[in-house]
Design a protein around this motif. Sequence first.
Motif, PDB file in Angstrom:
ATOM      1  N   GLU A 220       0.829  -1.214   0.000  1.00 29.49           N
ATOM      2  CA  GLU A 220       0.000   0.000   0.000  1.00 29.49           C
ATOM      3  C   GLU A 220       0.860   1.259   0.000  1.00 29.49           C
ATOM      4  OE1 GLU A 220      -3.423  -0.103  -0.159  1.00 29.49           O
ATOM      5  OE2 GLU A 220      -3.468  -2.286  -0.012  1.00 29.49           O
ATOM      6  N   CYS A 221       2.068   1.148   0.566  1.00 31.84           N
ATOM      7  CA  CYS A 221       2.965   2.314   0.644  1.00 31.84           C
ATOM      8  C   CYS A 221       3.651   2.591  -0.691  1.00 31.84           C
ATOM      9  CB  CYS A 221       4.044   2.097   1.707  1.00 31.84           C
ATOM     10  SG  CYS A 221       3.464   2.361   3.391  1.00 31.84           S
TER      11      CYS A 221
ATOM     12  N   THR B 146      -5.203   9.737   9.215  1.00 34.60           N
ATOM     13  CA  THR B 146      -4.683  10.893   9.954  1.00 34.60           C
ATOM     14  C   THR B 146      -3.680  11.645   9.072  1.00 34.60           C
ATOM     15  OG1 THR B 146      -3.128   9.381  11.040  1.00 34.60           O
ATOM     16  CG2 THR B 146      -5.080  10.052  12.302  1.00 34.60           C
ATOM     17  N   GLY B 147      -2.970  10.913   8.232  1.00 35.22           N
ATOM     18  CA  GLY B 147      -2.084  11.578   7.273  1.00 35.22           C
ATOM     19  C   GLY B 147      -2.899  12.514   6.383  1.00 35.22           C
ATOM     20  N   ARG B 148      -4.084  12.082   6.037  1.00 31.39           N
ATOM     21  CA  ARG B 148      -4.931  12.857   5.133  1.00 31.39           C
ATOM     22  C   ARG B 148      -5.631  14.017   5.852  1.00 31.39           C
ATOM     23  NH1 ARG B 148      -6.870  11.937   0.078  1.00 31.39           N
ATOM     24  NH2 ARG B 148      -8.886  12.898  -0.373  1.00 31.39           N
TER      25      ARG B 148
ATOM     26  N   LEU C  68       3.880   7.781   2.812  1.00 27.30           N
ATOM     27  CA  LEU C  68       3.898   6.895   1.638  1.00 27.30           C
ATOM     28  C   LEU C  68       2.485   6.408   1.316  1.00 27.30           C
ATOM     29  CD1 LEU C  68       7.170   4.812   2.236  1.00 27.30           C
ATOM     30  CD2 LEU C  68       6.833   6.649   0.582  1.00 27.30           C
ATOM     31  N   LEU C  69       1.714   6.103   2.337  1.00 27.36           N
ATOM     32  CA  LEU C  69       0.328   5.695   2.082  1.00 27.36           C
ATOM     33  C   LEU C  69      -0.419   6.780   1.311  1.00 27.36           C
ATOM     34  CD1 LEU C  69      -0.584   4.122   5.558  1.00 27.36           C
ATOM     35  CD2 LEU C  69      -0.519   2.893   3.374  1.00 27.36           C
ATOM     36  N   ASN C  70      -0.056   8.027   1.593  1.00 33.39           N
ATOM     37  CA  ASN C  70      -0.728   9.145   0.935  1.00 33.39           C
ATOM     38  C   ASN C  70      -0.045   9.589  -0.351  1.00 33.39           C
ATOM     39  OD1 ASN C  70      -3.199  10.403   2.468  1.00 33.39           O
ATOM     40  ND2 ASN C  70      -1.809   9.663   4.053  1.00 33.39           N
ATOM     41  N   GLY C  71       1.020   8.895  -0.729  1.00 35.69           N
ATOM     42  CA  GLY C  71       1.646   9.150  -2.024  1.00 35.69           C
ATOM     43  C   GLY C  71       2.371  10.480  -2.161  1.00 35.69           C
ATOM     44  N   VAL C  72       2.875  11.038  -1.053  1.00 32.36           N
ATOM     45  CA  VAL C  72       3.558  12.333  -1.141  1.00 32.36           C
ATOM     46  C   VAL C  72       5.070  12.134  -1.265  1.00 32.36           C
ATOM     47  CG1 VAL C  72       1.767  13.340   0.317  1.00 32.36           C
ATOM     48  CG2 VAL C  72       3.938  12.655   1.360  1.00 32.36           C
ATOM     49  N   THR C  73       5.798  13.238  -1.376  1.00 34.03           N
ATOM     50  CA  THR C  73       7.268  13.196  -1.340  1.00 34.03           C
ATOM     51  C   THR C  73       7.720  13.368   0.105  1.00 34.03           C
ATOM     52  OG1 THR C  73       7.459  14.137  -3.542  1.00 34.03           O
ATOM     53  CG2 THR C  73       9.385  14.352  -2.102  1.00 34.03           C
ATOM     54  N   THR C  74       8.506  12.402   0.573  1.00 40.32           N
ATOM     55  CA  THR C  74       8.997  12.444   1.958  1.00 40.32           C
ATOM     56  C   THR C  74      10.432  12.963   1.973  1.00 40.32           C
ATOM     57  OG1 THR C  74       7.658  10.538   2.564  1.00 40.32           O
ATOM     58  CG2 THR C  74       9.544  11.023   3.969  1.00 40.32           C
ATOM     59  N   VAL C  75      10.669  13.955   2.817  1.00 40.92           N
ATOM     60  CA  VAL C  75      12.028  14.482   2.973  1.00 40.92           C
ATOM     61  C   VAL C  75      12.708  13.743   4.118  1.00 40.92           C
ATOM     62  CG1 VAL C  75      13.340  16.538   3.665  1.00 40.92           C
ATOM     63  CG2 VAL C  75      11.433  16.746   2.054  1.00 40.92           C
TER      64      VAL C  75
END
Length: 562
Positions: A47-48, A233-235, A266-273
Amino acid sequence: MTTVTIPPAKGDYQVGREWREGDPFHWKEIHSRFTWHGTGKVNMAYECVDRHVAEGKGDKTALHFLSEGEETTYTYAELQREVNRWARVLQQNGVKKGDFVFVFLPKHPFCHIAMLAAIKLGAVVGPLFEAFMEEAVKDRINDCEGEYLITDHSFLDRVIPEDIPSLKTIFVTDKQDGEYISITKEAEKETPEFETVWVDLEDGLNIHYTSGSTGKPKGIIHAHRNMIQQYQTGRWVLDLHESDVYWCTAHPGWVTGTVYGVFAPLLNGVTTVIHGGRFSAEAWYGVLERAGVTVWYSAPTAFRMLKSQLEGLHKDYDLSNLRHVLSVGEPLNPEVIHWAYKTWGLRIHDTWWMTETGAQLVANLPTRTIKPGSMGRPIPGIKAAVLDEEGRELPANETGHLAIQASWPSMMKEVWKNPEKYNTYFPFGGNWYLAGDLAYMDEDGYIFFQGRSDDMINSSGERIGPFEIESKLMEHPAVKESGVIGKPDDVRGEIVKAYIVLNEGYEGSEELSKDIRGFVKSSLAAHAAPREIAFTAELPKTQISGKVLRRELKKWEKEGVL
Ligand code: ATP
Ligand code: MG
């Protein structure tokens, strides 16, 4: 007491679009967002990473790593290939579903890849904090009889295999030859495909040890089902949109660094710094600027340190991308919120949760007014209350035990090797989970943290939470940080004692103590004014999350250290 509240910022917040105050919400409503809902096949790593590639988003940047002298990125497709290669190496070396795989690495994409690779083959990952010394490493792996460890040569001096008899295989991320398996070198020989090992929502995902603020750290096992609440909660709390560049400053060895540094983004598909290296105001502002961070999750201790820098330092950096800031781990002093609002023009959104709860439960949603001093309100899907010593709900504004109605999707699966301990979180039977924190709830449902149940000060019959005093002390120009405890006293039961770290340019003196005491007395309450003040260069803190260790201060007090 009048509180200066901070209104919601204007913005297109997902929670505002998808849910309105008072609307019912049940976690089941979002099950359809996960691939397993359709396929019946579950795995957090899928999922990530994989699902985003399957949905055509493989070219999007998943990880952006910055440290002094190194900068790299991984797209979702690149991350998928690396995770697959590493998973193959692990599998060939015997790792299988249900095994513990410990990961002892610095903040670096390798740490993410190692964790996801272990999870992808159904193993239970145990991230270890990068600054752990021999004892902490040994205790945790031994406690799980762990067989596998992924680490780095520079960390090996803190891994003593003779003291960890269960350890079968050590992988290192360095490429050189040595007595251990170089996972990076082996991975290069592998094809980038790996058959995900499907598990059940209830199967073990990770183990984290609590911070040890109140006693010996507890090993908390979490399950794959956590993804439901971690995604949501990420969303809604972090407000992660796919276009966001998100930075969580915590190392994955602390539960925040795993849940909100690896899984939720990652679940939310963003860019992680990912920032490798230590805190300095210049380095951190530099990361915000260089990476164009839009959403930032950190801790009060870091915000306090930024506040104590030269005024105006932030102006040397372009922080214009930053739109949403959050905090967790210990109480966020109102003074810090006001400072950030004035200085950066941004609200800091406090959030509350615990290792055991697996995800945020109480938070300041971006669409809600902030009452500085409050950690916010229960998030949609969560019910909280404040209970008295008999487990009865207390009326508004009365301090008691913070309780959450069980269960929620990310609730711990078990306390490792200590099933009786699990029940101690439910001392009144029924569904009320007790956090071990003291709080009161105002008439609007805002929850105000008052201290750990163990930290409450009882002075002349008054119950005083240390946090309110610490926050008041911070308003004094001389005070940088403080830790407040109850000192046993024959007459009063306890008296308030404050350990204070001074701002630069101030020196501890009897006169200054008097001034500080008078300040608390006149602006908070006479009984809250510290009868004793000790000046110290530093406060004892938990290693991982930098929380003020009041139990250590109590020890100082007992042993007459200060
Ligand atoms: P241990 O359980 O080993 O004593 P710990 O409770 O510090 O350590 P964690 O699970 O890392 O371990 O932290 C959870 C605790 O952190 C909460 O119970 C609470 O006391 C504190 N905390 C977390 N967030 C906040 C917050 N926003 N405001 C105040 N306190 C917080
Ligand atoms: Mg705890």
